[in-house]
Scaffold this motif. Structure first.
Motif, PDB file in Angstrom:
ATOM      1  N   ARG A   1      21.476  37.653  -3.011  1.00 19.92           N
ATOM      2  CA  ARG A   1      22.693  37.186  -3.392  1.00 19.92           C
ATOM      3  C   ARG A   1      22.510  36.186  -4.597  1.00 19.92           C
ATOM      4  NH1 ARG A   1      23.199  37.387   1.868  1.00 19.92           N
ATOM      5  NH2 ARG A   1      23.527  35.106   1.935  1.00 19.92           N
ATOM      6  N   PRO A   2      22.382  36.550  -5.571  1.00 18.69           N
ATOM      7  CA  PRO A   2      21.980  35.398  -6.599  1.00 18.69           C
ATOM      8  C   PRO A   2      23.286  34.448  -6.708  1.00 18.69           C
ATOM      9  CG  PRO A   2      21.255  37.507  -7.624  1.00 18.69           C
ATOM     10  CD  PRO A   2      22.299  37.851  -6.526  1.00 18.69           C
ATOM     11  N   ILE A   3      22.805  33.263  -7.000  1.00 18.87           N
ATOM     12  CA  ILE A   3      23.731  32.111  -7.193  1.00 18.87           C
ATOM     13  C   ILE A   3      24.134  32.467  -8.829  1.00 18.87           C
ATOM     14  CG2 ILE A   3      24.224  29.807  -7.970  1.00 18.87           C
ATOM     15  CD1 ILE A   3      22.102  29.086  -5.835  1.00 18.87           C
ATOM     16  N   ASP A   4      25.480  32.328  -8.994  1.00 19.14           N
ATOM     17  CA  ASP A   4      26.010  32.503 -10.582  1.00 19.14           C
ATOM     18  C   ASP A   4      26.670  31.539 -10.846  1.00 19.14           C
ATOM     19  OD1 ASP A   4      27.068  34.107 -12.670  1.00 19.14           O
ATOM     20  OD2 ASP A   4      27.972  35.500 -11.510  1.00 19.14           O
TER      21      ASP A   4
ATOM     22  N   ALA B   1      15.295  29.461 -10.942  1.00 15.16           N
ATOM     23  CA  ALA B   1      14.772  30.277  -9.788  1.00 15.16           C
ATOM     24  C   ALA B   1      13.767  29.821  -9.573  1.00 15.16           C
ATOM     25  CB  ALA B   1      14.859  31.509 -10.518  1.00 15.16           C
ATOM     26  N   GLY B   2      12.843  30.082  -8.291  1.00 14.79           N
ATOM     27  CA  GLY B   2      11.749  29.726  -7.909  1.00 14.79           C
ATOM     28  C   GLY B   2      11.198  30.921  -6.870  1.00 14.79           C
TER      29      GLY B   2
ATOM     30  N   VAL C   1       8.822  33.931  -0.728  1.00 16.91           N
ATOM     31  CA  VAL C   1      10.171  33.327  -0.377  1.00 16.91           C
ATOM     32  C   VAL C   1      10.749  32.924  -1.756  1.00 16.91           C
ATOM     33  CG1 VAL C   1      11.284  31.142   0.638  1.00 16.91           C
ATOM     34  CG2 VAL C   1       9.081  32.151   1.761  1.00 16.91           C
ATOM     35  N   LEU C   2      12.066  32.779  -1.971  1.00 16.29           N
ATOM     36  CA  LEU C   2      12.637  32.794  -3.280  1.00 16.29           C
ATOM     37  C   LEU C   2      13.448  31.627  -3.067  1.00 16.29           C
ATOM     38  CD1 LEU C   2      13.980  36.362  -3.991  1.00 16.29           C
ATOM     39  CD2 LEU C   2      11.753  35.475  -4.380  1.00 16.29           C
ATOM     40  N   GLY C   3      13.580  30.764  -4.263  1.00 17.19           N
ATOM     41  CA  GLY C   3      14.296  29.628  -4.181  1.00 17.19           C
ATOM     42  C   GLY C   3      15.398  29.462  -5.280  1.00 17.19           C
ATOM     43  N   ALA C   4      16.287  28.756  -4.962  1.00 17.32           N
ATOM     44  CA  ALA C   4      17.424  28.499  -6.100  1.00 17.32           C
ATOM     45  C   ALA C   4      18.303  29.804  -6.692  1.00 17.32           C
ATOM     46  CB  ALA C   4      16.725  28.014  -7.484  1.00 17.32           C
TER      47      ALA C   4
ATOM     48  N   SER D   1      23.936  35.239 -12.599  1.00 15.49           N
ATOM     49  CA  SER D   1      23.134  35.718 -11.726  1.00 15.49           C
ATOM     50  C   SER D   1      22.213  36.897 -12.013  1.00 15.49           C
ATOM     51  CB  SER D   1      23.982  36.465 -10.391  1.00 15.49           C
ATOM     52  OG  SER D   1      24.933  37.404 -11.213  1.00 15.49           O
ATOM     53  N   TRP D   2      22.598  37.620 -13.054  1.00 16.51           N
ATOM     54  CA  TRP D   2      21.891  38.488 -13.598  1.00 16.51           C
ATOM     55  C   TRP D   2      20.483  37.930 -14.508  1.00 16.51           C
ATOM     56  CZ3 TRP D   2      20.239  38.380 -18.745  1.00 16.51           C
ATOM     57  CH2 TRP D   2      21.271  37.694 -19.734  1.00 16.51           C
ATOM     58  N   TYR D   3      20.544  36.688 -15.016  1.00 13.84           N
ATOM     59  CA  TYR D   3      19.350  35.946 -15.531  1.00 13.84           C
ATOM     60  C   TYR D   3      18.492  35.685 -14.320  1.00 13.84           C
ATOM     61  CZ  TYR D   3      16.856  32.593 -17.986  1.00 13.84           C
ATOM     62  OH  TYR D   3      15.735  31.943 -18.964  1.00 13.84           O
ATOM     63  N   ARG D   4      19.077  34.819 -13.466  1.00 13.46           N
ATOM     64  CA  ARG D   4      18.450  34.591 -12.240  1.00 13.46           C
ATOM     65  C   ARG D   4      17.649  35.705 -11.787  1.00 13.46           C
ATOM     66  NH1 ARG D   4      20.035  29.148 -10.097  1.00 13.46           N
ATOM     67  NH2 ARG D   4      22.052  28.672 -11.315  1.00 13.46           N
ATOM     68  N   GLN D   5      18.294  36.817 -11.517  1.00 12.28           N
ATOM     69  CA  GLN D   5      17.563  37.983 -11.134  1.00 12.28           C
ATOM     70  C   GLN D   5      16.319  38.489 -11.989  1.00 12.28           C
ATOM     71  OE1 GLN D   5      21.122  40.269 -10.182  1.00 12.28           O
ATOM     72  NE2 GLN D   5      19.879  41.521  -8.908  1.00 12.28           N
ATOM     73  N   ASP D   6      16.676  38.398 -13.266  1.00  8.97           N
ATOM     74  CA  ASP D   6      15.548  38.812 -14.165  1.00  8.97           C
ATOM     75  C   ASP D   6      14.386  37.989 -13.979  1.00  8.97           C
ATOM     76  OD1 ASP D   6      16.774  41.104 -15.206  1.00  8.97           O
ATOM     77  OD2 ASP D   6      16.704  40.395 -17.441  1.00  8.97           O
TER      78      ASP D   6
END
Lengths: 159, 298
Positions: free
Chosen positions: B261-264, B194-195, B214-217, B270-275
């Motif tokens: 819409r996080p990549i899972d 995540a970036g 801006v959000l990446g990954a 996805s929940w980890y990326r969101q956190d």
């Protein structure tokens, strides 16, 4: 498609035919018989195939031989002067930085590229310079020590 | 092994002609650090590789307003060595310094990174945050592109088969601005899980005049978190009260989460990326704010 390229490897000029798909690594190992450069992951992850191209380190598995047309390449065989080993090679031996040895040529060339630019690197800079070179034996500590030691020798520090 | 023919055009016109003639059979070759790996794995089977190096699309030029145009074929290490970038866009130098290995950076190019349209690109988020533009070249002329409209899906961009990305243009970086890109990864050579890129411009020491996050990954293409960015605009940021800034970040983050819409996948859920995004956004806003303050005080 066949291409005729000219390049210098370890100071020696070659004019040689290569296919479009031939990578520099295979040219060096198979055609020039310089097998010090190692064939590892072939995806730019491990750094075993590192050579210097026009003075900077590259993964020779990810450069097409035809792209190296007109360039100057240094492989591990190009570091020693006759029987006289390069200070990095000596340090790697003295500090026990070599175990299986597969990563060593790439490690040493990455280290040389660092020392060419920075004669007195910090340990952090050494770690960054070799982060594209994977060693699965020694755990990097001795490699770092060897590079620091070689740097000191090359600067002519008193010991 | 899939065979291909390597073609080396001598100028841009010839390159555009070849690309137009060969269409989908041809792939442009920049540094090759992604393309050659994917070719070897059989993921791409081009009949022709068209080498774009040596066509004069390398190097950094400074425009009249103090912004820069970065040649698309500039290697990452050549940009890392650019004193102008280091002085005027230090956050870019910081990002470049943490990308791949020395060996990769000596080959990989900024244009290749952008045209690959990888969801994990470390450069795309910050370039979008800065409002970068690009020029695309073709036989029948050139066109200006906004980078924020450039990415369609992983590996797909708005570039046509016969077009070449010529440069990345950055506006001048204001004295009142601060920017940073933070990424979460497991180790040095890893891709980002995540970036977050944050670009802030202050009105004065307390107030934010403009912001872009801006959000990446986390999504197939980089996401401009519009609501999160807007939440910071015209907001008072009290220097003495770090908590207040953190609150703002928190506020931004809750808005961010709605847009993503996080990549899972196997690399991270996805929940980890969101956190991670939540925490990174807060940190990034704080860092960008501090940097903007520092540059005001200079």
């Amino acid at each position: 498609m066949k291409h005729t390229i000219s390049l210098k490897v370890n100071g020696e000029s070659y004019k040689i035919d290569v296919q479009s798909e031939t990578v520099l690594l295979d040219l060096i190992r198979e055609k020039l018989d310089l097998t010090g450069t190692k064939d590892g992951c072939r995806s730019g992850e491990c750094g075993a195939c590192t050579v210097m191209m026009n003075g900077v380190p590259v993964n020779s598995c990810m450069v097409l031989a035809v792209e190296a047309d007109g360039s100057e390449i240094t492989t591990i065989e190009g570091l020693s002067k006759g029987d006289e080993l390069h200070p990095l090679q000596k340090s790697f031996i003295e500090k026990g930085a070599v175990q299986c040895g597969y990563c060593t040529p790439g490690m040493i060339l990455s280290a040389k590229a660092l020392l060419d630019r920075n004669s007195a690197p910090t340990s952090e800079e050494v770690k960054k310079a070799i982060r594209g070179n994977i060693c699965r034996c020694t755990g990097y500590q001795k490699i770092e020590e060897a590079i620091m030691d070689a740097a000191s020798t090359m600067r002519g520090d008193e010991k | 092994m899939n065979r291909f023919d390597y073609l080396k055009p001598v100028d841009i016109k010839e390159a555009c002609t070849i690309l137009a003639d060969k269409g989908s059979k041809a792939k442009p070759l920049a540094g090759g650090t992604d393309l050659l790996v994917r070719w070897r794995k059989g993921k791409v089977c081009p009949e022709y590789l068209v080498d774009l190096k040596g066509l004069g699309l390398e190097g950094v030029s400074v425009s009249k307003d103090g912004g820069i145009s970065i040649g698309a074929l500039s290697t990452l290490n050549s940009l890392l060595d650019s004193e102008y970038i280091c002085r005027n866009y230090p956050f870019l130098t910081e990002i470049l310094d943490d990308m791949g290995s020395v060996q990769i950076r000596n080959r990989a190019t900024i244009g290749g990174n952008i045209c690959n349209a990888s969801s994990t690109s470390d450069l795309a988020p910050i370039l979008l945050a800065l409002g970068a533009k690009s020029k695309a070249l073709a036989l029948d002329g050139e066109r200006e592109l906004k980078l924020e409209n450039f990415f369609l899906s992983p590996g797909k961009t708005v570039l046509a088969e016969n077009e070449i990305l010529a440069d990345i243009q950055l506006p001048p970086f204001s004295k009142k601005s601060g920017a940073v890109y933070l990424k979460m990864k497991r180790n040095a050579m890893d891709l980002a899980l995540a970036g977050v890129a944050v670009f802030l411009t202050l009105q004065d020491e307390d107030t934010c005049a403009a912001a872009k996050i801006v959000l990446g990954a986390v999504s197939p293409t980089p996401v401009i978190a519009t609501q999160a960015s807007d939440a910071l605009v015209s907001a008072k940021i009290d220097e003495k009260n770090i908590e207040k800034a953190a609150d703002l970040a928190e506020k931004a983050v809750t808005l961010v989460k709605k847009e993503v819409r996080p990549i899972d996948n196997v690399r991270a859920s996805s929940w980890y990326r969101q956190d991670v995004i939540k925490s990174l956004t807060a940190q990034a806003i704080e860092i960008a704010y501090k940097r903007a303050l520092q540059s005001i005080k200079k």
